[in-house]
Design a protein around this motif. Structure first.
Motif, short mmCIF file in Angstrom:
data_model
loop_
_atom_site.label_atom_id
_atom_site.label_comp_id
_atom_site.label_asym_id
_atom_site.label_seq_id
_atom_site.Cartn_x
_atom_site.Cartn_y
_atom_site.Cartn_z
N HIS A 168 0.83 -1.20 0.00
CA HIS A 168 0.00 0.00 0.00
C HIS A 168 0.87 1.27 0.00
CE1 HIS A 168 -3.93 1.54 -0.08
NE2 HIS A 168 -3.91 2.11 1.11
N HIS A 216 -14.43 -1.00 -4.65
CA HIS A 216 -15.38 -0.93 -3.53
C HIS A 216 -16.78 -0.55 -4.00
CE1 HIS A 216 -12.54 -1.34 -0.12
NE2 HIS A 216 -11.68 -0.87 -1.01
N LEU A 217 -16.91 -0.28 -5.30
CA LEU A 217 -18.23 0.11 -5.81
C LEU A 217 -18.91 -1.05 -6.51
CD1 LEU A 217 -16.72 3.04 -5.77
CD2 LEU A 217 -18.61 3.63 -7.27
N LEU A 239 -11.57 13.67 -0.68
CA LEU A 239 -13.01 13.44 -0.69
C LEU A 239 -13.27 12.01 -0.25
CD1 LEU A 239 -15.55 14.62 -3.28
CD2 LEU A 239 -15.45 12.19 -2.81
N GLU A 240 -14.24 11.85 0.64
CA GLU A 240 -14.47 10.52 1.18
C GLU A 240 -15.94 10.41 1.57
OE1 GLU A 240 -12.72 7.48 1.85
OE2 GLU A 240 -14.71 7.04 2.65
N VAL A 241 -16.52 9.24 1.35
CA VAL A 241 -17.93 9.07 1.64
C VAL A 241 -18.17 8.82 3.12
CG1 VAL A 241 -18.11 6.56 1.27
CG2 VAL A 241 -20.03 8.02 0.65
N SER A 242 -17.18 8.23 3.79
CA SER A 242 -17.39 7.85 5.19
C SER A 242 -16.89 8.93 6.15
CB SER A 242 -16.66 6.53 5.45
OG SER A 242 -16.22 6.45 6.77
N GLU A 282 -14.03 7.76 8.40
CA GLU A 282 -12.71 7.76 7.76
C GLU A 282 -12.14 9.17 7.70
OE1 GLU A 282 -10.89 4.90 6.14
OE2 GLU A 282 -12.12 4.17 7.79
N HIS A 301 1.17 4.47 -2.83
CA HIS A 301 1.15 5.90 -2.53
C HIS A 301 2.43 6.59 -3.01
CE1 HIS A 301 -1.87 4.72 0.79
NE2 HIS A 301 -2.49 5.01 -0.33
N GLY A 325 -18.27 13.30 0.59
CA GLY A 325 -18.99 13.28 -0.68
C GLY A 325 -18.92 11.89 -1.28
N ALA A 326 -19.80 11.65 -2.23
CA ALA A 326 -19.80 10.34 -2.88
C ALA A 326 -19.38 10.51 -4.33
CB ALA A 326 -21.18 9.72 -2.82
N LEU A 327 -18.57 9.59 -4.78
CA LEU A 327 -18.03 9.68 -6.14
C LEU A 327 -19.05 9.33 -7.21
CD1 LEU A 327 -14.54 8.19 -5.44
CD2 LEU A 327 -15.02 10.40 -6.48
N THR A 328 -20.24 9.00 -6.77
CA THR A 328 -21.26 8.64 -7.75
C THR A 328 -22.24 9.81 -7.97
OG1 THR A 328 -22.23 7.54 -5.86
CG2 THR A 328 -21.23 6.15 -7.53
N GLU A 358 -7.12 2.30 -4.90
CA GLU A 358 -7.88 1.15 -4.40
C GLU A 358 -9.30 1.55 -3.98
OE1 GLU A 358 -5.00 -0.56 -5.66
OE2 GLU A 358 -5.73 -2.11 -4.30
N VAL A 359 -9.97 2.24 -4.87
CA VAL A 359 -11.34 2.69 -4.58
C VAL A 359 -12.36 2.01 -5.49
CG1 VAL A 359 -12.88 4.70 -4.61
CG2 VAL A 359 -10.58 4.94 -3.71
N GLY A 399 -11.84 9.32 -2.53
CA GLY A 399 -11.94 8.10 -1.71
C GLY A 399 -10.69 8.02 -0.87
N1 SAH Z 1 -7.62 5.62 -1.06
C1 SAH Z 1 -7.47 5.17 0.30
C2 SAH Z 1 -8.56 4.26 0.79
C3 SAH Z 1 -8.86 3.05 -0.01
S1 SAH Z 1 -10.22 2.09 0.66
C4 SAH Z 1 -6.10 4.60 0.51
O1 SAH Z 1 -5.34 4.56 -0.43
O2 SAH Z 1 -5.78 4.18 1.61
C5 SAH Z 1 -11.55 2.66 -0.32
C6 SAH Z 1 -12.16 3.93 0.19
O3 SAH Z 1 -13.12 4.38 -0.78
C7 SAH Z 1 -12.95 3.77 1.50
O4 SAH Z 1 -12.49 4.71 2.42
C8 SAH Z 1 -14.38 4.00 1.11
O5 SAH Z 1 -15.12 4.63 2.13
C9 SAH Z 1 -14.24 4.90 -0.10
N2 SAH Z 1 -15.39 4.86 -1.00
C10 SAH Z 1 -16.06 3.77 -1.41
N3 SAH Z 1 -17.08 4.13 -2.23
C11 SAH Z 1 -17.04 5.48 -2.34
C12 SAH Z 1 -17.82 6.44 -3.03
N4 SAH Z 1 -18.86 6.07 -3.78
N5 SAH Z 1 -17.51 7.73 -2.89
C13 SAH Z 1 -16.46 8.12 -2.13
N6 SAH Z 1 -15.68 7.26 -1.45
C14 SAH Z 1 -15.97 5.94 -1.55
#
Ligand code: SAH
Length: 467
Positions: free
Chosen positions: A262, A362-363, A307-310, A313, A266, A339-342, A358-359, A285
């Motif tokens: 990881h 997760h969708l 920007l992050e949905v959670s 986090e 980065h 915010g949400a990426l969608t 790595e985002v 994300g």
């Molecule tokens: N980019 C980070 C985290 C990767 S984990 C890193 O490199 O460590 C994936 C992240 O994407 C999670 O924190 C999750 O909450 C976020 N995520 C998932 N779906 C998302 C969406 N629709 N909009 C924004 N963030 C999202």
């Protein structure tokens, strides 16, 4: 693709002896990916120019590449920039055709091998995503005088703007062997798209061709990493050999904490942003802020977003980077938002580059299209970097059952081909150019554990005001 090397050194026969190429002969050599022709467009008592014309067969090339993937037809396997750009193909051709000169052997006139000659190199097409600055930082420390001409995307449509290709003239007074060594190493570093699998023997190649100059080059770390495709064990070994004392302290420090895959993702992203001279970036994300922690340390970045949905986090991000303790100026430079990426989000538009580490996996696949529109269409980003696991590599994880993904929240994991098919479609649809790379130790058959796609917008958008 053509490169010429000229000299005004007299007698000009010294030059032809060094090259082991007779001025009256037109020579052609078959190499695995095409033909290399060597000839002298100009030769007199006063000056000499040697040309190496590389005729790459894109169709053969495509057949060879496709052996690594499932058979499928993709137009960009046949129509691409590879035949026209100075790249690792040119390095291979230099070593095949001008091997003696590159290795510094000249039986007939050994005394001239180490003699500095006035030399001029002309490369018609050089790819440099990092622009002029990237080319300069590689060649200028070696004493070259550069003349760079950016090439338009299409001469017939000047309004489309400039491409990331340049024609380059390099001038220096140095032994011919050294000049060839510089080209051999630095051209693939600039292009960053090696045509062959990088294995351990590349370390030796780099060290032998970098002898006497790479260890003192201010960008030696950058050159070494890119030449060895960011393979940590390889570049660490090379850097240790290049500079044993300096590396001893790095090694000790790293023993305490081995960098994870990881971290490598980065690091790779941060290096790419640095190379491209990006001034504003948004981490889409951003999770708990592991990448942001690196980004805030990069002085070139004037504006950084996360920007992050959670919400949870985002709170973790703030803790990790000590957000509350930052000066108001630093807080203004870094903006975090939920915010949400969608969903279309105008805040993304004010950044030059967007990064998704790595985002996407997760969708739900059914939501991917929304993300594509938000990032690629509304985002108006000039660079987009996306990483995702490479599913082919999963067989190498002993404890991972065959039908499972690496993380319980992953909705899918793609093979290299699936990722590249997706990326190529997006690039075409939204007018980007795209390059792919492996991240982490590569397996000859299964590739790297992770993979990255780097998208570059074709027509450069207007420079953004960093508000
Ligand atoms: N980019 C980070 C985290 C990767 S984990 C890193 O490199 O460590 C994936 C992240 O994407 C999670 O924190 C999750 O909450 C976020 N995520 C998932 N779906 C998302 C969406 N629709 N909009 C924004 N963030 C999202």
């Amino acid at each position: 693709m053509i490169v010429t090397i000229s000299t005004t050194h007299q007698p000009t026969s010294d030059f032809t002896y060094l090259l082991h190429k007779h001025p009256d002969r037109f020579q052609t050599k078959d190499i695995s990916f095409g033909k290399a022709h060597v000839f002298y467009p100009a030769f007199s008592e006063k000056e000499a120019t040697m040309a190496l014309l590389l005729d790459i067969n894109a169709v053969d090339l495509s057949r060879r590449t496709q052996q690594n993937y499932a058979q499928s037809f993709q137009l960009d396997h046949y129509v691409n920039t590879r035949p026209y750009v100075s790249s690792s193909f040119l390095s291979t051709a230099l070593s095949k055709v001008l091997g003696s000169a590159l290795n510094g052997t000249c039986k007939d006139r050994p005394e001239i091998v180490h003699k500095a000659l006035p030399l001029v190199v002309r490369l018609d097409t050089l790819s440099a995503k990092g622009g002029e600055a990237q080319i300069r930082r590689l060649f200028e420390p070696l004493g070259y005088e550069l003349q760079l001409t950016p090439l338009p995307l299409d001469e017939q449509f000047p309004e489309w703007g400039l491409s990331t290709f340049y024609s380059l003239e390099l001038k220096n007074t140095l032994p011919l062997q050294q000049l060839l060594q510089h080209l051999f190493v630095l051209l693939p570093v600039l292009d960053n798209n090696k045509h062959y699998f990088v294995n351990e023997s590349e370390i030796e190649k780099l060290l032998s061709k970098g002898e006497n100059w790479l260890d003192t080059h201010p960008e030696k770390e950058y050159i070494t990493k890119r030449y060895l495709k960011y393979k940590k064990s390889y570049y660490q070994k090379a850097l240790t050999e290049l500079n044993p004392e300096e590396s001893a302290s790095i090694k000790n420090a790293e023993k305490e904490k081995l960098p994870s895959l990881h971290d490598q993702r980065h690091e790779m992203v941060a290096d790419e942003l640095k190379t491209r001279g990006i001034k504003s970036v948004i981490d889409l994300g951003c999770g708990s802020g592991k990448l942001l922690r690196h980004l805030i340390k990069m002085p070139q970045l004037e504006k950084i977003g996360g920007l992050e949905v959670s919400f949870r986090e985002l709170e973790a991000t703030k803790k990790r980077i000590y957000y509350e303790n930052m000066s108001p100026k630093s807080q203004e430079r870094l903006q975090l938002f939920q915010g949400a990426l969608t969903y279309k989000d105008e805040r993304i538009q004010s950044y030059e580059a967007g990064v998704l580490v790595e985002v996407i996996e997760h969708l739900d696949p059914s939501r991917l299209e929304a993300l594509e529109t938000v990032v690629f269409e509304y985002g108006n980003l000039s660079t987009i970097i996306i990483t995702t696991p490479n599913r082919e590599y999963n067989v190498l994880f002993e404890n991972l059952p065959q039908d499972k993904f690496r993380h319980p929240d992953h909705r899918f994991e793609w093979t290299r081909k699936e990722f590249q098919d997706w990326g190529n479609t997006l690039a075409q649809k939204f007018d980007y150019e795209v390059d792919y790379q492996a991240i982490g130790e590569e397996h000859p058959l299964h590739g790297g554990p992770s993979q990255v796609a780097i998208f570059t917008k074709n027509a450069k958008p207007q420079a953004k005001q960093n508000k």
